[in-house]
Design a protein around this motif. Sequence first.
Motif, mmCIF file in Angstrom:
data_model
loop_
_atom_site.group_PDB
_atom_site.id
_atom_site.type_symbol
_atom_site.label_atom_id
_atom_site.label_comp_id
_atom_site.label_asym_id
_atom_site.label_seq_id
_atom_site.Cartn_x
_atom_site.Cartn_y
_atom_site.Cartn_z
ATOM 1 N N ALA A 72 130.296 22.315 -3.374
ATOM 2 C CA ALA A 72 131.162 23.075 -4.276
ATOM 3 C C ALA A 72 132.608 22.943 -3.819
ATOM 4 C CB ALA A 72 130.745 24.542 -4.295
ATOM 5 N N VAL A 118 132.887 25.621 -9.574
ATOM 6 C CA VAL A 118 132.009 26.757 -9.861
ATOM 7 C C VAL A 118 132.095 27.177 -11.323
ATOM 8 C CG1 VAL A 118 131.553 29.183 -9.330
ATOM 9 C CG2 VAL A 118 132.111 27.589 -7.487
ATOM 10 N N TYR A 127 130.435 24.631 0.564
ATOM 11 C CA TYR A 127 131.424 25.229 -0.333
ATOM 12 C C TYR A 127 132.772 25.170 0.361
ATOM 13 C CZ TYR A 127 133.027 28.606 -3.917
ATOM 14 O OH TYR A 127 133.643 29.233 -4.972
ATOM 15 N N VAL A 153 126.206 29.634 -5.745
ATOM 16 C CA VAL A 153 125.966 28.190 -5.730
ATOM 17 C C VAL A 153 125.155 27.759 -4.505
ATOM 18 C CG1 VAL A 153 127.986 27.613 -7.119
ATOM 19 C CG2 VAL A 153 128.191 27.650 -4.648
#
Length: 246
Positions: free
Chosen positions: A114, A85, A135, A127
Amino acid sequence: MTDEATGNEQQGDGGNGPGGGDGADGRRRVRVVLVDDHRMFRAGVQAEIGRTDETGVDVVGEAGDVDQAMTVIEATRPDVVLLDVHLPGGGGVEVLRRSTPLMGDAEQPVRFLALSVSDAAEDVIGVIRGGARGYVTKTITGDDLVGAIFRVADGDAVFSPRLAGFVLDAFASTDAPPVDEDMDRLTQREREVLRLIARGYAYKEVAKQLFISVKTVESHVSAVLRKLQLSNRHELTRWATARRLV
């Protein structure tokens, strides 16, 4: 990496899916690019997941900042990008913004997962709204990360268990998300400078982190103070802390 489950779905065990392809041995392969500004961390991930014969993951490139990431991604067109990130040059969100055409390629989409130390809601939602398919945090195990990569390559959404709840809440809410008009006045680069200054970085340290000159940092700080109607970096730090930006 310590233990963290990302889900119980199994990887694909053969054949060509939406992502990846077959190797010479007939096993499923997923081509991956690692994007993280810590070289030692990239080396650790490479060692953990890059045993292609065992994992089916083929690491085809690495990058340490936004510009490097775009060069490698455009050159290799991987199936999945493991994206940190916080990156010099604009962060993971900037990589996603520039990669929008690649994500939308119907024949060979590039998908993003991510992989970050941060579990802050602002980072996760940012994101995901930018186009990432999932993520996970850096506490994930190597085996679970391999599983997450295959699932993202197949188009699934993957989240660390602790993050999934508030991601779903954020996108399921019928109410419009709160608008921070002050933050909206700042450019992406001004936000990066703001966070680093609020964390106690000196101007020289900010310049090194973002690959810009000290004079440019001073210019951004002046712009931030003017836009937020603050007088000095101490007020800026209090402002950022109140919004949980540090």
